[in-house]
Design a protein around this motif. Structure first.
Motif, PDB file in Angstrom:
ATOM      1  N   PRO A 146       2.312  -5.369   9.532  1.00 48.42           N
ATOM      2  CA  PRO A 146       2.066  -4.687   8.249  1.00 48.42           C
ATOM      3  C   PRO A 146       2.875  -5.306   7.113  1.00 48.42           C
ATOM      4  O   PRO A 146       3.997  -5.778   7.311  1.00 48.42           O
ATOM      5  N   HIS A 147       2.272  -5.297   5.942  1.00 47.09           N
ATOM      6  CA  HIS A 147       2.920  -5.805   4.729  1.00 47.09           C
ATOM      7  C   HIS A 147       2.544  -4.876   3.580  1.00 47.09           C
ATOM      8  O   HIS A 147       1.367  -4.549   3.403  1.00 47.09           O
ATOM      9  N   TRP A 148       3.525  -4.436   2.777  1.00 44.45           N
ATOM     10  CA  TRP A 148       3.264  -3.447   1.734  1.00 44.45           C
ATOM     11  C   TRP A 148       2.366  -3.994   0.620  1.00 44.45           C
ATOM     12  O   TRP A 148       2.606  -5.073   0.098  1.00 44.45           O
ATOM     13  N   ILE A 149       1.338  -3.222   0.289  1.00 43.81           N
ATOM     14  CA  ILE A 149       0.529  -3.457  -0.905  1.00 43.81           C
ATOM     15  C   ILE A 149       1.009  -2.510  -2.005  1.00 43.81           C
ATOM     16  O   ILE A 149       1.128  -2.891  -3.163  1.00 43.81           O
ATOM     17  N   GLN A 150       1.297  -1.263  -1.603  1.00 46.38           N
ATOM     18  CA  GLN A 150       1.817  -0.278  -2.563  1.00 46.38           C
ATOM     19  C   GLN A 150       2.835   0.616  -1.878  1.00 46.38           C
ATOM     20  O   GLN A 150       2.521   1.272  -0.882  1.00 46.38           O
ATOM     21  N   MET A 151       4.063   0.621  -2.425  1.00 47.31           N
ATOM     22  CA  MET A 151       5.135   1.457  -1.889  1.00 47.31           C
ATOM     23  C   MET A 151       5.277   2.704  -2.758  1.00 47.31           C
ATOM     24  O   MET A 151       4.749   2.762  -3.868  1.00 47.31           O
ATOM     25  N   ILE A 152       5.987   3.705  -2.245  1.00 42.32           N
ATOM     26  CA  ILE A 152       6.216   4.920  -3.025  1.00 42.32           C
ATOM     27  C   ILE A 152       7.508   4.779  -3.831  1.00 42.32           C
ATOM     28  O   ILE A 152       8.419   4.045  -3.439  1.00 42.32           O
ATOM     29  N   LYS A 153       7.575   5.472  -4.960  1.00 39.02           N
ATOM     30  CA  LYS A 153       8.740   5.421  -5.846  1.00 39.02           C
ATOM     31  C   LYS A 153       9.221   6.828  -6.144  1.00 39.02           C
ATOM     32  O   LYS A 153       8.438   7.789  -6.085  1.00 39.02           O
ATOM     33  N   ASP A 154      10.506   6.958  -6.511  1.00 37.21           N
ATOM     34  CA  ASP A 154      11.073   8.262  -6.875  1.00 37.21           C
ATOM     35  C   ASP A 154      10.215   8.898  -7.971  1.00 37.21           C
ATOM     36  O   ASP A 154       9.739   8.214  -8.881  1.00 37.21           O
ATOM     37  N   ILE A 155      10.042  10.219  -7.853  1.00 35.93           N
ATOM     38  CA  ILE A 155       9.159  10.910  -8.801  1.00 35.93           C
ATOM     39  C   ILE A 155       9.676  12.318  -9.073  1.00 35.93           C
ATOM     40  O   ILE A 155      10.310  12.932  -8.210  1.00 35.93           O
ATOM     41  N   GLU A 156       9.412  12.798 -10.291  1.00 35.65           N
ATOM     42  CA  GLU A 156       9.767  14.161 -10.697  1.00 35.65           C
ATOM     43  C   GLU A 156       8.482  14.859 -11.111  1.00 35.65           C
ATOM     44  O   GLU A 156       7.744  14.364 -11.963  1.00 35.65           O
ATOM     45  N   VAL A 157       8.192  15.998 -10.490  1.00 34.72           N
ATOM     46  CA  VAL A 157       6.930  16.692 -10.725  1.00 34.72           C
ATOM     47  C   VAL A 157       7.202  18.167 -11.033  1.00 34.72           C
ATOM     48  O   VAL A 157       8.033  18.791 -10.364  1.00 34.72           O
ATOM     49  N   PRO A 158       6.517  18.739 -12.043  1.00 33.68           N
ATOM     50  CA  PRO A 158       6.715  20.159 -12.345  1.00 33.68           C
ATOM     51  C   PRO A 158       6.249  21.063 -11.199  1.00 33.68           C
ATOM     52  O   PRO A 158       5.291  20.737 -10.490  1.00 33.68           O
ATOM     53  N   VAL A 159       6.938  22.172 -11.038  1.00 36.16           N
ATOM     54  CA  VAL A 159       6.543  23.177 -10.051  1.00 36.16           C
ATOM     55  C   VAL A 159       5.113  23.630 -10.336  1.00 36.16           C
ATOM     56  O   VAL A 159       4.659  23.650 -11.483  1.00 36.16           O
ATOM     57  N   GLU A 160       4.374  23.933  -9.269  1.00 37.24           N
ATOM     58  CA  GLU A 160       2.973  24.386  -9.290  1.00 37.24           C
ATOM     59  C   GLU A 160       1.978  23.259  -9.562  1.00 37.24           C
ATOM     60  O   GLU A 160       0.778  23.466  -9.495  1.00 37.24           O
ATOM     61  N   ASP A 161       2.466  22.026  -9.859  1.00 37.81           N
ATOM     62  CA  ASP A 161       1.579  20.875 -10.021  1.00 37.81           C
ATOM     63  C   ASP A 161       1.196  20.314  -8.656  1.00 37.81           C
ATOM     64  O   ASP A 161       1.620  20.817  -7.615  1.00 37.81           O
ATOM     65  N   THR A 162       0.411  19.221  -8.663  1.00 38.47           N
ATOM     66  CA  THR A 162       0.004  18.541  -7.428  1.00 38.47           C
ATOM     67  C   THR A 162       0.641  17.161  -7.371  1.00 38.47           C
ATOM     68  O   THR A 162       0.610  16.408  -8.345  1.00 38.47           O
ATOM     69  N   LEU A 163       1.226  16.823  -6.221  1.00 40.29           N
ATOM     70  CA  LEU A 163       1.784  15.485  -5.992  1.00 40.29           C
ATOM     71  C   LEU A 163       0.739  14.630  -5.289  1.00 40.29           C
ATOM     72  O   LEU A 163       0.112  15.070  -4.322  1.00 40.29           O
ATOM     73  N   TYR A 164       0.544  13.384  -5.775  1.00 47.85           N
ATOM     74  CA  TYR A 164      -0.308  12.413  -5.077  1.00 47.85           C
ATOM     75  C   TYR A 164       0.485  11.128  -4.934  1.00 47.85           C
ATOM     76  O   TYR A 164       0.798  10.470  -5.919  1.00 47.85           O
ATOM     77  N   TRP A 165       0.847  10.788  -3.703  1.00 49.65           N
ATOM     78  CA  TRP A 165       1.606   9.569  -3.412  1.00 49.65           C
ATOM     79  C   TRP A 165       0.728   8.654  -2.585  1.00 49.65           C
ATOM     80  O   TRP A 165       0.289   9.028  -1.488  1.00 49.65           O
ATOM     81  N   ASP A 166       0.463   7.444  -3.092  1.00 49.25           N
ATOM     82  CA  ASP A 166      -0.394   6.495  -2.377  1.00 49.25           C
ATOM     83  C   ASP A 166       0.481   5.432  -1.735  1.00 49.25           C
ATOM     84  O   ASP A 166       1.255   4.749  -2.399  1.00 49.25           O
ATOM     85  N   CYS A 167       0.358   5.312  -0.435  1.00 48.11           N
ATOM     86  CA  CYS A 167       1.173   4.394   0.357  1.00 48.11           C
ATOM     87  C   CYS A 167       0.192   3.479   1.091  1.00 48.11           C
ATOM     88  O   CYS A 167      -0.577   3.948   1.925  1.00 48.11           O
ATOM     89  N   ARG A 168       0.181   2.164   0.739  1.00 50.47           N
ATOM     90  CA  ARG A 168      -0.828   1.278   1.324  1.00 50.47           C
ATOM     91  C   ARG A 168      -0.202  -0.017   1.831  1.00 50.47           C
ATOM     92  O   ARG A 168       0.654  -0.594   1.181  1.00 50.47           O
ATOM     93  N   ALA A 169      -0.683  -0.464   3.005  1.00 46.38           N
ATOM     94  CA  ALA A 169      -0.195  -1.704   3.604  1.00 46.38           C
ATOM     95  C   ALA A 169      -1.362  -2.491   4.172  1.00 46.38           C
ATOM     96  O   ALA A 169      -2.377  -1.924   4.577  1.00 46.38           O
ATOM     97  N   SER A 170      -1.204  -3.823   4.183  1.00 45.09           N
ATOM     98  CA  SER A 170      -2.188  -4.680   4.846  1.00 45.09           C
ATOM     99  C   SER A 170      -1.676  -4.993   6.248  1.00 45.09           C
ATOM    100  O   SER A 170      -0.513  -4.781   6.564  1.00 45.09           O
ATOM    101  N   GLY A 171      -2.550  -5.526   7.085  1.00 47.17           N
ATOM    102  CA  GLY A 171      -2.157  -5.891   8.445  1.00 47.17           C
ATOM    103  C   GLY A 171      -3.389  -6.042   9.313  1.00 47.17           C
ATOM    104  O   GLY A 171      -4.485  -5.596   8.953  1.00 47.17           O
ATOM    105  N   LYS A 172      -3.221  -6.701  10.450  1.00 46.11           N
ATOM    106  CA  LYS A 172      -4.317  -6.882  11.397  1.00 46.11           C
ATOM    107  C   LYS A 172      -3.757  -6.665  12.776  1.00 46.11           C
ATOM    108  O   LYS A 172      -2.885  -7.425  13.212  1.00 46.11           O
ATOM    109  N   PRO A 173      -4.174  -5.638  13.531  1.00 48.79           N
ATOM    110  CA  PRO A 173      -5.158  -4.617  13.138  1.00 48.79           C
ATOM    111  C   PRO A 173      -4.655  -3.749  11.972  1.00 48.79           C
ATOM    112  O   PRO A 173      -3.484  -3.761  11.646  1.00 48.79           O
ATOM    113  N   LYS A 174      -5.584  -3.012  11.369  1.00 42.39           N
ATOM    114  CA  LYS A 174      -5.273  -2.158  10.225  1.00 42.39           C
ATOM    115  C   LYS A 174      -4.159  -1.180  10.594  1.00 42.39           C
ATOM    116  O   LYS A 174      -4.221  -0.509  11.628  1.00 42.39           O
TER     117      LYS A 174
END
Length: 201
Positions: free
Chosen positions: A64-92
């Motif tokens: 596996p090799h990172w395409i997109q890593m996660i970063k520190d985040i601040e989100v208001p209460v009652e909101d929705t968090l969406y964190w996208d974590c993606r890596a390449s590799g074979k097999p997937k």
């Protein structure tokens, strides 16, 4: 007699210029092996007495090799968090999520799909250190980040309203109501203690 030896790809694609043949074509060399070099190869040998073909499959694997890593985040209460974590590799690669070192359990508010983490209706207990783990049989990689869920009452200290605004009769005046608040504040307006309602002006 000593046979003639030739190589080809079964799919008919031509060899790229980087491919070299060694020792009277008995050896094929593929420098800087890439995914597009994978496939079925044939070694064709032929002399006056006949012909024979040997086939072999080259398979591409990658840790596996990172395409997109996660970063520190601040989100208001009652909101929705969406964190996208993606890596390449074979097999997937497959994905796992941890919170403060423990496996993150999937329930109504918390969903994981193809490495993406969604937490809806955030509350203060969702704050913490999260890890996304991508893995296949050739390796494991980690990405870590801090989630801070913030809650605060409306605060006008950073965006105070002007005490006095002078305008000409007949002109347009704009008032901005932008308090800092988590979750986002609902605003209403009063004039001299009386609730204002929207009209043509």
């Amino acid at each position: 007699p000593v046979p003639q030896i030739n190589w080809r790809r079964t799919d008919g694609l031509p060899f790229p210029s980087k491919i070299k043949l060694r020792k009277s074509n008995g050896m094929i060399e593929i420098p800087n092996f890439q995914q597009e070099d994978a496939g079925l190869y044939e070694c064709i040998t032929e002399n006056s007495r006949g012909k024979n073909i040997a086939r072999g499959r080259l398979t591409y694997y990658a840790k596996p090799h990172w395409i997109q890593m996660i970063k520190d985040i601040e989100v208001p209460v009652e909101d929705t968090l969406y964190w996208d974590c993606r890596a390449s590799g074979k097999p997937k690669p497959s994905y796992r999520w941890l919170k403060n070192g423990d496996q993150l359990s999937i329930e109504g508010r918390i969903q994981i799909e193809n490495g993406a983490l969604t937490i809806s209706n955030l509350n203060l207990t969702d704050s913490g250190r999260y890890q996304c783990i991508a893995e296949n049989k050739h390796g494991v990689i980690y990405s870590s980040a801090e989630l801070r869920v913030v809650a605060s009452a409306p605060d006008f200290s950073k965006n105070p309203m002007k005490k006095l605004i002078q305008v000409q009769i007949g002109s347009t005046v704009d008032f901005e109501c932008k308090p800092k608040a988590s979750p986002q504040a609902k605003c209403s307006w009063k004039k001299g203690g009386e609730q204002l309602h929207e009209n043509e002006r």
